[in-house]
Design a protein around this motif. Structure first.
Motif, PDB file in Angstrom:
ATOM      1  N   ASP A 214       0.853  -1.188   0.000  1.00 21.46           N
ATOM      2  CA  ASP A 214       0.000   0.000   0.000  1.00 21.46           C
ATOM      3  C   ASP A 214       0.890   1.239   0.000  1.00 21.46           C
ATOM      4  N   PRO A 215       1.507   1.543  -1.145  1.00 21.70           N
ATOM      5  CA  PRO A 215       2.462   2.661  -1.216  1.00 21.70           C
ATOM      6  C   PRO A 215       1.758   3.999  -1.318  1.00 21.70           C
ATOM      7  N   CYS A 216       2.554   5.042  -1.419  1.00 18.02           N
ATOM      8  CA  CYS A 216       2.014   6.392  -1.600  1.00 18.02           C
ATOM      9  C   CYS A 216       2.083   6.844  -3.050  1.00 18.02           C
ATOM     10  N   GLY A 217       2.753   6.085  -3.888  1.00 14.74           N
ATOM     11  CA  GLY A 217       2.901   6.480  -5.287  1.00 14.74           C
ATOM     12  C   GLY A 217       3.556   5.380  -6.097  1.00 14.74           C
ATOM     13  N   MET A 218       4.739   5.669  -6.646  1.00 15.21           N
ATOM     14  CA  MET A 218       5.410   4.741  -7.559  1.00 15.21           C
ATOM     15  C   MET A 218       6.574   3.986  -6.911  1.00 15.21           C
ATOM     16  N   GLU A 219       6.542   3.772  -5.595  1.00 16.57           N
ATOM     17  CA  GLU A 219       7.709   3.178  -4.938  1.00 16.57           C
ATOM     18  C   GLU A 219       7.929   1.708  -5.273  1.00 16.57           C
ATOM     19  N   ILE A 220       6.867   0.991  -5.613  1.00 14.42           N
ATOM     20  CA  ILE A 220       6.987  -0.454  -5.799  1.00 14.42           C
ATOM     21  C   ILE A 220       7.390  -0.779  -7.234  1.00 14.42           C
ATOM     22  N   ASP A 221       8.509  -1.476  -7.386  1.00 14.84           N
ATOM     23  CA  ASP A 221       8.994  -1.865  -8.711  1.00 14.84           C
ATOM     24  C   ASP A 221       8.075  -2.910  -9.339  1.00 14.84           C
ATOM     25  N   TRP A 222       7.968  -2.856 -10.664  1.00  8.47           N
ATOM     26  CA  TRP A 222       7.209  -3.878 -11.381  1.00  8.47           C
ATOM     27  C   TRP A 222       7.815  -5.261 -11.135  1.00  8.47           C
ATOM     28  N   SER A 223       9.127  -5.355 -11.035  1.00  3.00           N
ATOM     29  CA  SER A 223       9.778  -6.643 -10.788  1.00  3.00           C
ATOM     30  C   SER A 223       9.360  -7.233  -9.444  1.00  3.00           C
ATOM     31  N   THR A 224       9.042  -6.367  -8.480  1.00  3.51           N
ATOM     32  CA  THR A 224       8.561  -6.846  -7.177  1.00  3.51           C
ATOM     33  C   THR A 224       7.170  -7.441  -7.310  1.00  3.51           C
ATOM     34  N   ILE A 225       6.313  -6.767  -8.068  1.00  7.42           N
ATOM     35  CA  ILE A 225       4.966  -7.288  -8.307  1.00  7.42           C
ATOM     36  C   ILE A 225       5.042  -8.642  -9.007  1.00  7.42           C
ATOM     37  N   VAL A 226       5.909  -8.757  -9.996  1.00 10.64           N
ATOM     38  CA  VAL A 226       6.078 -10.016 -10.722  1.00 10.64           C
ATOM     39  C   VAL A 226       6.518 -11.126  -9.769  1.00 10.64           C
ATOM     40  N   LYS A 227       7.417 -10.792  -8.853  1.00 13.51           N
ATOM     41  CA  LYS A 227       7.913 -11.776  -7.890  1.00 13.51           C
ATOM     42  C   LYS A 227       6.781 -12.341  -7.049  1.00 13.51           C
ATOM     43  N   VAL A 228       5.866 -11.477  -6.609  1.00 11.35           N
ATOM     44  CA  VAL A 228       4.752 -11.928  -5.773  1.00 11.35           C
ATOM     45  C   VAL A 228       3.773 -12.772  -6.582  1.00 11.35           C
ATOM     46  N   VAL A 229       3.364 -12.261  -7.730  1.00  7.70           N
ATOM     47  CA  VAL A 229       2.334 -12.929  -8.520  1.00  7.70           C
ATOM     48  C   VAL A 229       2.818 -14.285  -9.035  1.00  7.70           C
ATOM     49  N   TYR A 240      -2.931   0.640  -6.189  1.00  4.27           N
ATOM     50  CA  TYR A 240      -2.451   1.461  -7.307  1.00  4.27           C
ATOM     51  C   TYR A 240      -2.986   2.870  -7.087  1.00  4.27           C
ATOM     52  N   MET A 241      -2.074   3.808  -6.782  1.00  4.74           N
ATOM     53  CA  MET A 241      -2.487   5.178  -6.456  1.00  4.74           C
ATOM     54  C   MET A 241      -2.801   5.941  -7.735  1.00  4.74           C
ATOM     55  N   HIS A 242      -3.985   5.719  -8.262  1.00  2.98           N
ATOM     56  CA  HIS A 242      -4.367   6.156  -9.601  1.00  2.98           C
ATOM     57  C   HIS A 242      -4.165   7.658  -9.812  1.00  2.98           C
ATOM     58  N   ALA A 243      -4.746   8.467  -8.955  1.00  2.00           N
ATOM     59  CA  ALA A 243      -4.695   9.918  -9.155  1.00  2.00           C
ATOM     60  C   ALA A 243      -3.280  10.458  -8.974  1.00  2.00           C
ATOM     61  N   ALA A 244      -2.566   9.977  -7.965  1.00  2.00           N
ATOM     62  CA  ALA A 244      -1.204  10.443  -7.727  1.00  2.00           C
ATOM     63  C   ALA A 244      -0.296  10.080  -8.894  1.00  2.00           C
ATOM     64  N   ILE A 245      -0.458   8.872  -9.409  1.00  2.00           N
ATOM     65  CA  ILE A 245       0.356   8.422 -10.538  1.00  2.00           C
ATOM     66  C   ILE A 245       0.011   9.213 -11.794  1.00  2.00           C
ATOM     67  N   ARG A 246      -1.280   9.454 -12.002  1.00  2.00           N
ATOM     68  CA  ARG A 246      -1.725  10.238 -13.168  1.00  2.00           C
ATOM     69  C   ARG A 246      -1.073  11.610 -13.186  1.00  2.00           C
ATOM     70  N   ARG A 247      -0.969  12.245 -12.039  1.00  2.00           N
ATOM     71  CA  ARG A 247      -0.393  13.589 -11.976  1.00  2.00           C
ATOM     72  C   ARG A 247       1.107  13.597 -12.278  1.00  2.00           C
ATOM     73  N   GLN A 248       1.757  12.465 -12.111  1.00  2.00           N
ATOM     74  CA  GLN A 248       3.203  12.404 -12.335  1.00  2.00           C
ATOM     75  C   GLN A 248       3.577  11.968 -13.750  1.00  2.00           C
ATOM     76  N   ILE A 249       2.607  11.490 -14.511  1.00  2.00           N
ATOM     77  CA  ILE A 249       2.911  10.948 -15.843  1.00  2.00           C
ATOM     78  C   ILE A 249       3.485  11.997 -16.801  1.00  2.00           C
ATOM     79  N   PRO A 250       2.947  13.216 -16.881  1.00  2.00           N
ATOM     80  CA  PRO A 250       3.554  14.199 -17.798  1.00  2.00           C
ATOM     81  C   PRO A 250       5.038  14.420 -17.523  1.00  2.00           C
ATOM     82  N   ASP A 251       5.405  14.510 -16.247  1.00  2.00           N
ATOM     83  CA  ASP A 251       6.816  14.685 -15.902  1.00  2.00           C
ATOM     84  C   ASP A 251       7.623  13.445 -16.275  1.00  2.00           C
ATOM     85  N   ALA A 252       7.045  12.263 -16.044  1.00  2.00           N
ATOM     86  CA  ALA A 252       7.742  11.015 -16.367  1.00  2.00           C
ATOM     87  C   ALA A 252       7.986  10.887 -17.864  1.00  2.00           C
TER      88      ALA A 252
END
Length: 327
Positions: A214-229, A240-252
């Motif tokens: 339950d992160p606050c944004g983009m802290e969790i690596d995709w490779s970590t998710i793959v490891k669990v699943v 998945y912090m939808h709104a927080a991530i959405r706001r960071q996409i233009p910068d990313a």
């Protein structure tokens, strides 16, 4: 009335009774002081703490408790009670919610692991009625913030002692609760990969896992998710912090190297950065789609939690679990 027929609103109200069980959170705060404030995240630059004067985090924790309730019952029976709980983004265990001019305190995801399978299913939840608690075998709680970990240890101690005095075992994998609950300072990505490694003693001892991220944004690596699943012995609750991530996409998208490159599955830039309007939803659908494709034997259950009609604050709670025989 069975579990499926009970209205979801009533089921969530049950969980709120667990999150504020006998006013324990407020009593613990009186003893330990205010819980640490702000975002306790692996990378604050790419995370956003939620404001205290919002109620929707309660809905998120209620859903996590509801899933934990079902998991501890079903998996507990299927795996001889040797089920383990891992929360790698634990936080202090208690959170303040401000309504009007009053502060209220509630337990959060790490404390759900102690409370829901014990007093939750025996004292709070009334439908269906169950007599036997289903505590986890072992509980592992981690956070990267030193002050948060110190406070969490105090919260765990208070709750575990209260449960013990009531005749409940907070966990069953040791002679005492101190030997089957681990609270430590660790990086979420590293500790999840280590804990679920096939060579680790805990991975061998735990027959199945419930992993909460339950992160606050983009802290969790995709490779970590793959490891669990792909572990084969774990269910995953991921916020998945939808709104927080959405706001960071233009910068990313404007930078060659960004935290998003570790957070999203490979190929995300081609899909998201070129999508034009609705980049937030495109990013989420891409993420969920790749998550669904990881293991065809599992299903991804999506719970949408919106803080307001504009979606300025929005969670997408993803529960990854083995498909039922009917499905």
């Amino acid at each position: 009335m069975n579990r499926r027929s009970k209205p979801i609103r009533d089921r969530l109200f049950d969980q709120w009774g667990i999150l504020n069980f006998q006013n324990w959170p407020s009593k613990i705060v009186e003893k330990l002081g205010e819980p640490p404030t702000g975002a306790s995240c692996s990378n604050r630059e790419y995370s956003e703490p939620y404001p205290k004067n919002r109620l929707w985090p309660l809905i998120k924790w209620a859903f996590i408790s509801y899933i934990t309730d079902i998991y501890s019952t079903v998996a507990g029976e299927n795996f001889e009670g040797k089920i383990c709980f891992l929360d790698a983004t634990a936080g202090p265990g208690i959170s303040e919610i401000v309504a009007g001019d009053k502060s209220h305190y509630f337990f959060t995801s790490p404390m759900i692991s102690l409370l829901t399978p014990t007093v939750g299913i025996t004292r709070v939840i009334t439908q269906p009625k169950r007599k036997q608690p289903r505590p986890f075998y072992k509980i592992f709680l981690y956070d990267l913030d030193t002050d948060v970990v110190r406070y969490l240890k105090g919260t765990v101690r208070e709750v575990a002692n209260k449960l013990t005095s009531m005749g409940f075992a907070p966990c069953t994998g040791g002679a005492s609760w101190e030997s089957c609950i681990v609270v430590s300072k660790e990086d979420a990505n590293r500790v999840v990969r280590e804990m679920l490694d096939n060579k680790s003693d805990n991975e061998k001892e735990c027959l199945h896992w419930l992993v909460v991220l339950d992160p606050c944004g983009m802290e969790i690596d995709w490779s970590t998710i793959v490891k669990v699943v792909m572990n084969g012995k774990a269910d995953l609750i991921f916020n998945y912090m939808h709104a927080a991530i959405r706001r960071q996409i233009p910068d990313a998208c404007s930078k060659r190297n960004h935290r998003a490159d570790k957070f999203f599955p490979p190929g995300w830039r081609d899909v998201v950065c070129k999508s034009g309007e609705g980049v937030g939803e495109k990013a989420y659908e891409f993420y969920k789609g790749e998550l669904t494709r990881l293991d065809q034997s599992k299903e991804v259950i999506d719970v949408i939690i919106r803080g307001d009609e504009r979606g300025m604050w929005q969670y997408r709670l993803l529960y990854v679990t083995k498909k039922s025989k009917e499905g």
